[in-house]
Design a protein around this motif. Structure first.
Motif, short mmCIF file in Angstrom:
data_model
loop_
_atom_site.label_atom_id
_atom_site.label_comp_id
_atom_site.label_asym_id
_atom_site.label_seq_id
_atom_site.Cartn_x
_atom_site.Cartn_y
_atom_site.Cartn_z
N SER A 239 50.47 21.85 -28.83
CA SER A 239 51.48 21.72 -29.87
C SER A 239 52.67 20.92 -29.34
O SER A 239 52.84 20.80 -28.11
CB SER A 239 51.95 23.10 -30.31
N LYS A 240 53.48 20.44 -30.25
CA LYS A 240 54.67 19.69 -29.86
C LYS A 240 55.57 20.56 -28.97
O LYS A 240 56.13 20.09 -27.97
CB LYS A 240 55.39 19.23 -31.14
N SER A 241 55.69 21.85 -29.33
CA SER A 241 56.59 22.72 -28.54
C SER A 241 56.01 22.97 -27.14
O SER A 241 56.76 23.07 -26.17
CB SER A 241 56.89 24.03 -29.28
N ALA A 242 54.69 23.05 -27.05
CA ALA A 242 54.08 23.22 -25.71
C ALA A 242 54.34 21.98 -24.85
O ALA A 242 54.68 22.09 -23.67
CB ALA A 242 52.59 23.49 -25.84
N ILE A 243 54.20 20.82 -25.47
CA ILE A 243 54.46 19.57 -24.72
C ILE A 243 55.92 19.54 -24.26
O ILE A 243 56.21 19.22 -23.10
CB ILE A 243 54.17 18.31 -25.60
N ASP A 244 56.82 19.92 -25.16
CA ASP A 244 58.24 19.91 -24.79
C ASP A 244 58.51 20.87 -23.62
O ASP A 244 59.28 20.55 -22.70
CB ASP A 244 59.12 20.31 -25.99
N ARG A 245 57.86 22.02 -23.66
CA ARG A 245 58.05 23.00 -22.58
C ARG A 245 57.52 22.43 -21.25
O ARG A 245 58.14 22.57 -20.19
CB ARG A 245 57.33 24.31 -22.94
#
Ligand code: PPS
Length: 318
Positions: A239-245
């Motif tokens: 997910s986008k949030s996983a990539i950001d993390r």
């Protein structure tokens, strides 16, 4: 507190000196000479146990992270491990980098604490680090069809980083002066050989083999784009949030503070942190603080000559 810190420092340095005298060379250092495998300079200990590396059996699920030294290996390793563990902090902090993703050809001087030994007790899929030029990578990786992530870094920042690393890594040969070191880099005399041949070797094979060819400068410029790209290569939908993390966890500032990713577990007897840090600057363009105008002009001319037959889009600034 200050006094305690100072006392610790003095004791650690003293201990390091005594150890060097007991275990080390006649001149009191543990610095090791280079030997060769097929004309490529490698540390003597690596050459001594070379047969084990050559006959290493890779499995098709293994992933190889290949780089010339100081090209961003540790960064790529951390990105890969964080992707495979979907940004789970605890899982990624399960052990230091060198235990999570062993260094294929590296070994202790007695051969006991070797990358191979660690790999033998791990189940595939294993993530494996190497600095070997492509022609020295054990055949089993190609026979098994393993994926490889190669990271290249511009040679000027690479040689600066390597120079400071050799000042602090007491297993590496004495670096000498910066001018001498630069000359050795340009003539392929440093450990793992010619940077020019290294980057060209993997570049030329990237379409024949499963090689994802990445650049330190691209990762620095747009880590979201590059992490996404690597995740796709590894077949991971994130997910986008996983990539950001993941981008946050693998930023220079975060890795520098992470004892499982900053090599702080390597003892002071090997890494002399009074000389330099492993996580030193992590920048593109630090070479400008080291090369004088004459060195730069000579380097540029030599670079253009050596790279003319293989134009790789290497960037020296972003
Ligand atoms: S080694 O010893 O060959 O495995 O070293 P390697 O990991 O290839 O390279 C070390 C350099 O990479 C920098 N580094 C980073 N830069 C940016 N972001 C992150 N997250 C990061 N992690 C490591 C490290 O600081 C070394 O570069 P210099 O220029 O010396 O700072």
């Amino acid at each position: 507190m200050k006094r305690l810190k100072y006392k610790y420092h003095v004791t650690a340095r003293l201990q390091s000196k005594v150890l060097k005298l007991i275990k080390g060379n006649m001149d009191g250092t543990t610095r090791e000479a280079m030997s060769q495998v097929q004309g490529i300079p490698l540390p003597e200990r690596v050459v001594k146990y070379w047969a084990r590396v050559e006959h290493f059996q890779a499995s098709k699920e293994d992933l190889l992270i290949a780089t010339y030294p100081k090209a961003g290996t540790t960064w790529t390793q951390e990105v890969v491990d964080t992707i495979l563990n979907e940004g789970n902090v605890e899982k990624c902090r399960r052990a230091p980098t060198q235990v999570r993703m062993p260094f294929l050809e590296m070994t202790s001087a007695d051969g006991l604490n070797a990358g191979i030994t660690k790999l033998e007790v791990m189940d595939p899929p294993r993530v494996i680090k190497t600095h070997l030029p492509i022609q020295l990578v054990p055949c089993s990786f190609w026979e098994a069809g393993c994926k490889v992530i190669y990271m290249a870094r511009n040679p000027k920042d690479t040689v600066v980083s390597y120079y400071h690393f050799d000042r602090m890594n007491l297993n590496q040969p004495e670096p000498g002066t910066w001018q001498q070191y630069l000359e050795k880099f340009m003539t392929g005399q440093l450990g793992w050989g010619s940077w020019y041949d290294h980057v060209k070797g993997y570049w030329r094979e990237r379409q024949n083999k499963k090689i994802l060819y990445t650049f330190f400068e691209d990762m620095k410029e747009d880590p979201v784009r590059e992490v996404t790209h690597i995740a796709q290569f590894l077949g991971k939908q994130l997910s986008k949030s996983a990539i950001d993390r993941i981008v946050q966890m693998t930023a220079f500032s975060a890795m520098r503070e992470n004892p499982m990713a900053n090599y702080s577990t390597i003892p002071d007897t090997i890494f002399d942190r009074t000389a330099s840090e492993f996580m030193r600057k992590g920048e593109v363009g630090d070479w400008k603080n080291h090369f004088n105008a004459e060195e730069d002009a000579t380097f540029e001319e030599h670079y253009c000559k050596l790279m003319a037959d293989c134009p790789i889009p290497i960037r020296f600034t972003i």
